[in-house]
Design a protein around this motif. Sequence first.
Motif, PDB file in Angstrom:
ATOM      1  N   ALA A 161       0.812  -1.219   0.000  1.00 34.15           N
ATOM      2  CA  ALA A 161       0.000   0.000   0.000  1.00 34.15           C
ATOM      3  C   ALA A 161       0.845   1.268   0.000  1.00 34.15           C
ATOM      4  N   THR A 162       2.109   1.186   0.430  1.00 30.13           N
ATOM      5  CA  THR A 162       2.973   2.373   0.439  1.00 30.13           C
ATOM      6  C   THR A 162       3.966   2.310  -0.715  1.00 30.13           C
ATOM      7  N   PHE A 163       5.017   1.536  -0.579  1.00 28.95           N
ATOM      8  CA  PHE A 163       6.044   1.477  -1.615  1.00 28.95           C
ATOM      9  C   PHE A 163       5.520   0.883  -2.918  1.00 28.95           C
ATOM     10  N   GLY A 164       4.468   0.065  -2.853  1.00 27.92           N
ATOM     11  CA  GLY A 164       3.895  -0.498  -4.060  1.00 27.92           C
ATOM     12  C   GLY A 164       2.824   0.365  -4.697  1.00 27.92           C
ATOM     13  N   ASP A 165       2.503   1.492  -4.077  1.00 29.03           N
ATOM     14  CA  ASP A 165       1.527   2.451  -4.627  1.00 29.03           C
ATOM     15  C   ASP A 165       0.184   1.807  -4.954  1.00 29.03           C
ATOM     16  N   GLU A 166      -0.260   0.860  -4.125  1.00 31.66           N
ATOM     17  CA  GLU A 166      -1.548   0.215  -4.367  1.00 31.66           C
ATOM     18  C   GLU A 166      -2.648   1.115  -3.797  1.00 31.66           C
ATOM     19  N   GLU A 167      -3.327   1.859  -4.675  1.00 32.81           N
ATOM     20  CA  GLU A 167      -4.234   2.913  -4.242  1.00 32.81           C
ATOM     21  C   GLU A 167      -5.445   2.375  -3.491  1.00 32.81           C
ATOM     22  N   GLY A 168      -5.948   1.211  -3.897  1.00 38.21           N
ATOM     23  CA  GLY A 168      -7.111   0.658  -3.220  1.00 38.21           C
ATOM     24  C   GLY A 168      -6.843   0.347  -1.767  1.00 38.21           C
ATOM     25  N   LEU A 169      -5.733  -0.330  -1.496  1.00 40.98           N
ATOM     26  CA  LEU A 169      -5.366  -0.656  -0.122  1.00 40.98           C
ATOM     27  C   LEU A 169      -5.016   0.601   0.668  1.00 40.98           C
TER      28      LEU A 169
END
Length: 225
Positions: free
Chosen positions: A88-96
């Motif tokens: 959710a942070t370094f992976g830029d997963e916007e949903g999470l």
Amino acid sequence: ESAKMPWAGVRAIVPVFDADPESHVVEEALKLEMGPRDSLVPPNLRTKYAKFIEANFGESARAIGWIPKAGESDEARLLRPRLLLAVATFGDEEGLAQQAKELAGAWLATQQGIDPSLIGPVLTTAAYSGDMALAKRYVAVWPKLDPQQQAALLTAMVGFRDAGAIRFLLEAVVSGRLPVTPASNLFFYAGRNAQSTRGVRLKFLEEHFDEIVQLIGEKLFGGKR
């Protein structure tokens, strides 16, 4: 860890073990991918780096989700905090990331709705893309929390990247709205955002150096410096 393997070889290991059924194996693969971020990934490659994290861990993170499920495996429960925080942070997963913000907002109002093991990861994820308004809510809720919750919140405060939010938190320590111990860590520890936030902290330290030394000296050494 002994630096015997080239980075390209390390990256090749990650996709082999990113979906292993045992949580500790996945965590080790995640550790391989997360470790070099601040020292080996320059700003112009951060987007590609995020896509690599998403490609290897995104599906598993979304399947596990922030909310514990009835009857879920111990492996999912153990893996959730580190995996979802990373994606959710370094992976830029916007949903999470958005779900973490919503959970954090509700928890700040009621201190309920988040599994105790996830308070730190959820609040840290929310802080990662949070602004000064969120930082103000973090400071406002501090007196209401027990020591364990305060420790999780303090770790989360280090997650902010927004310059205004960081300065607000540092000013909260200087003004006494946050206790100098343990919150003095905010002066020196850049956490997950070392490259992007170090300058903000350094400038604040330079501007308030004598005041900070006095605060820390009085608290830790009875006024002796």
